[in-house]
Design a protein around this motif. Structure first.
Motif, mmCIF file in Angstrom:
data_model
loop_
_atom_site.group_PDB
_atom_site.id
_atom_site.type_symbol
_atom_site.label_atom_id
_atom_site.label_comp_id
_atom_site.label_asym_id
_atom_site.label_seq_id
_atom_site.Cartn_x
_atom_site.Cartn_y
_atom_site.Cartn_z
ATOM 1 N N CYS A 334 0.836 -1.212 0.000
ATOM 2 C CA CYS A 334 0.000 0.000 0.000
ATOM 3 C C CYS A 334 0.862 1.251 0.000
ATOM 4 N N VAL A 335 1.914 1.246 0.818
ATOM 5 C CA VAL A 335 2.810 2.409 0.855
ATOM 6 C C VAL A 335 3.491 2.599 -0.492
ATOM 7 N N ASP A 337 2.447 1.659 -3.523
ATOM 8 C CA ASP A 337 1.493 2.158 -4.517
ATOM 9 C C ASP A 337 1.215 3.636 -4.317
ATOM 10 N N HIS A 338 1.126 4.054 -3.053
ATOM 11 C CA HIS A 338 0.872 5.473 -2.798
ATOM 12 C C HIS A 338 2.076 6.318 -3.218
ATOM 13 N N SER A 341 2.063 6.622 -6.983
ATOM 14 C CA SER A 341 1.026 7.534 -7.477
ATOM 15 C C SER A 341 1.441 8.988 -7.311
ATOM 16 N N VAL A 342 2.216 9.264 -6.263
ATOM 17 C CA VAL A 342 2.646 10.648 -6.035
ATOM 18 C C VAL A 342 3.927 10.955 -6.806
ATOM 19 N N SER A 350 -1.867 12.845 -0.878
ATOM 20 C CA SER A 350 -2.960 12.695 0.076
ATOM 21 C C SER A 350 -2.472 11.810 1.216
ATOM 22 N N LEU A 352 -1.950 8.825 3.854
ATOM 23 C CA LEU A 352 -2.027 7.372 3.747
ATOM 24 C C LEU A 352 -3.022 6.837 4.776
ATOM 25 N N SER A 364 4.092 5.901 7.221
ATOM 26 C CA SER A 364 3.057 6.621 6.474
ATOM 27 C C SER A 364 2.883 8.042 7.000
ATOM 28 N N ASP A 368 3.601 11.767 5.049
ATOM 29 C CA ASP A 368 2.756 12.960 4.975
ATOM 30 C C ASP A 368 3.526 14.198 5.421
#
Length: 665
Positions: A334-335, A337-338, A341-342, A350, A352, A364, A368
């Motif tokens: 998940c981290v 993929d985020h 995306s950024v 955005s 996490l 996470s 941010d």
């Protein structure tokens, strides 16, 4: 003629902004994904490697430490069994000696000895003079071994002291018919020794008993050792013990306490003690066969433990992988993929949404905070990039102008030397002599000719100074071109035209002429210089000047007669190649790998920007440049590749013409 300082500042700012805009226009090209395997696969490989390492250590320990220890234990057990068997046989021999003494005493008291159920092979009375009275087994009288034994007993009887039973002959021997037997000789006491003229110990009872199967079975049962008696198989001394291994058992071989025939013969002919004679090969050995029970059981136990360990390790690894998949790998996916995306796709940052209170949750939240901090420092980075761009542009301009100013200084020095060699003093002396009223006729006659020669010399000096001043003017114009071309670079308005290579090479050699002449460098152009390429003449000129300046510097420590700068021109249907070679100090592979890096230099006082500028410029012109060298003191070569203009006319073939240039001194 030259741009003002505010104008140069604006040019530097424009170059920096253009560089930033070019970098921002290609974000994805600089953030290429590299698939190097998932974390799960790396964990599996790491655990598998650790598992294999543990198995390897386990096998090494088993073969190097445990197995040898069990083999030593097995050998120690075999040696103990062998000593136990030997002690049992020697005990039987002592018992047989005691029994023989009892029989001798019975004969002395006129009691008849009971030879039944004793497995005796023979029984006889031996006098000191060798007379033998057979009581049992008279057939052994013809046995050579028994005959020698009787001689030994007779000899010991004649040498025996009264009531001395410590050295009574006894032992084990093999008869002529290969029968193993105990033998023992004991003195027969005399009831009334005063009535006899002979010594009381003049007679001995000598008996022999066969090694029967029942006797051997009793010894095996007593010692709990399975053994056999066979002729010797291993060469050994009479007291040694030999161990060797077969495929499935450990063998122990040691000799019986037999009295060999050679010992009997030696004892019969000498009065020395039999124990001092040299050891002779045994006539019969005991063999003990011990199956590899200890080692085989140890191997079985070790293999069972290893299999259980493997099963438990595999189960633990699978459980650990499932736990890691749930607790680590899935949240990290998940981290990742985020982050993609950024960072790669350019999505708006955005928070996490990870419901984790462990280190991944901290990661996470730190991400941010990092995004927020990056937004705050982006402007600072932009300002720093602009300042860095201005500094880079200024350093490049200074470096290129410095190359030209070096040639300008050399030209000024040459012009100064030429002016200093003008012969003005002789002309002043001539004028003074002509003003004298009584001047000589010869002087008046020689003056026109002298003035004519002086005019010719001054005209030559004038032409030379004019040539130097023209070259000096070209260098000054080149300084203007450097600043003008930097303006083009900053405004990103480079005009690609057809460039005359012959003109560029001629201008480059002319700009460097003074320095080449000062260092006695010979220039050779190989190939037809009348070629054209697509590019910018001024930028290509700066590049070639940079390369020639570096080559001249590299040849300062070479022999003067070997300083040659070679420019070779070749072309094909699409490209033009300019190869510039020198006979200088050369480069190592480490230097070649970094020769075009910014601020990389091995020369004291160098900036490391010349070749970096060349690489950027040629790339800007759509070409390429690379350097080669065969090693130190082998010279270097720089090859520039540029595109040729597209024409419908046939391409001229490469020529092999060679043009040599030497700056006149």
């Amino acid at each position: 003629m030259f741009p003002s300082l505010p104008r140069l500042t604006s040019l530097f700012n424009a170059a920096a902004v253009r560089e930033l805009s070019t970098s921002a226009a290609q974000p994805k090209a600089r953030m290429l994904r590299t698939n190097r395997g998932s974390l799960r696969s790396k964990l599996v490989l790491a655990l598998a490697a650790m598992f294999l390492a543990i198995l390897t250590v386990n096998e090494i320990v088993g073969h190097v430490v445990i197995s040898p220890e069990f083999m030593v234990l097995e050998r120690s057990s075999a040696i103990r069994d062998a000593h136990r068997v030997r002690a049992a046989i020697e005990g039987e021999l002592e018992h047989f000696k005691d029994l023989n003494q009892h029989w001798a005493t019975s004969l002395a008291s006129a009691n008849s000895a009971d030879w039944n159920n004793t497995n005796l092979l023979w029984a006889c009375i031996v006098d000191s003079d060798g007379t033998t009275l057979w009581l049992h087994g008279q057939e052994f009288d013809s046995d050579p071994t028994i005959a020698k034994l009787l001689q030994l007993v007779a000899t010991s009887t004649s040498n025996k002291q009264s009531n001395d039973n410590s050295n009574d002959p006894s032992g084990i021997l093999r008869t002529e018919n290969s029968c193993l037997a105990f033998f023992s000789a004991s003195p027969i006491p005399i009831a009334n020794p005063d009535s006899l003229s002979t010594s009381p110990a003049s007679r001995q009872l000598m008996v022999g008993r066969k090694f029967t199967a029942n006797f051997l079975a009793r010894i095996r049962e007593q010692t709990q050792v399975n053994f056999s008696i066979q002729p010797p198989k291993q060469p050994n001394s009479s007291d040694s013990m030999v161990l060797w291994e077969t495929a499935d058992a450990l063998m122990v071989e040691f000799p019986l306490p037999c009295v060999p025939i050679a010992d009997i013969s030696t004892a019969a002919s000498s009065t020395s003690d039999a124990s001092e004679a040299a050891p002779q090969p045994s006539s019969a050995n005991i063999f003990i066969r011990l199956p590899h029970q200890i080692v085989s059981r140890a191997d079985h136990t070790f293999s069972l433990a290893r299999n259980l360990f493997i099963l438990g390790s595999v189960s633990a690894i699978l459980s650990l992988l499932l736990i890691l998949q749930f607790l680590v790998v899935s949240p990290l996916n998940c981290v990742r993929d985020h982050f993609n995306s950024v960072g790669v796709d350019g999505a708006t940052p955005s928070p996490l949404a990870l419901d984790c209170d462990d280190e991944i949750g901290d990661l996470s939240r730190a991400f941010d905070a990092m995004i927020k901090r990056l937004n705050e420092t982006q402007q600072q980075l932009s300002d720093a990039s602009q300042a860095s761009g201005r500094s880079e542009v200024a350093a490049t301009v200074i470096h290129n102008v410095g190359n030209v100013l070096t040639n300008v200084n050399s030209l000024i020095d040459t012009a100064t030397n030429r002016v200093g060699t003008l012969r003005v003093e002789p002309l002043q002396m001539l004028a003074c002599q002509l003003q004298e009223p009584d001047g000589s006729p010869e002087l008046m006659q020689a003056t026109p000719k002298y003035l004519e020669g002086l005019a010719i010399k001054w005209k030559s000096d004038k032409d030379s100074l004019a040539e130097i001043l023209a070259t000096l003017n070209d260098n000054v114009k080149h300084i203007h071109d450097v600043i003008r071309d930097q303006q083009k670079y900053a405004d990103h308005k480079i005009e690609y035209r057809t460039v005359d290579i012959a003109s560029v090479l001629s201008d480059a050699i002319a700009c460097c002429e003074a320095r080449l002449n000062e260092n006695l460098v010979r220039v050779a152009i190989i190939g037809d210089p009348n070629m054209t390429a697509i590019g910018d003449a001024s930028l290509l000129l700066q590049t070639i000047i940079n390369i020639i300046s570096n080559a001249t510097q590299a040849m300062t420590h070479s022999q003067p007669d070997s300083r040659t700068l070679t420019i070779k021109l070749t072309q094909n249907s699409d490209d033009l190649h300019i190869a510039i070679s020198d006979s200088g100090c050369g480069m190592t592979p480490e230097t070649l790998a970094r020769v075009f890096d910014a601020h990389f230099t091995l020369r004291e006082g160098g900036t490391g920007l010349g070749l970096h500028f060349c690489a950027n410029t040629i790339k800007q012109l759509g070409g390429s440049i690379h350097a080669t060298s065969d090693g130190m003191n082998q010279g270097s070569k720089f090859v520039i590749q540029l595109a040729r203009p597209k024409t419908n006319s046939p391409h001229p073939s490469d020529t092999a013409a060679t043009t040599h240039h030497r700056v006149p001194s």
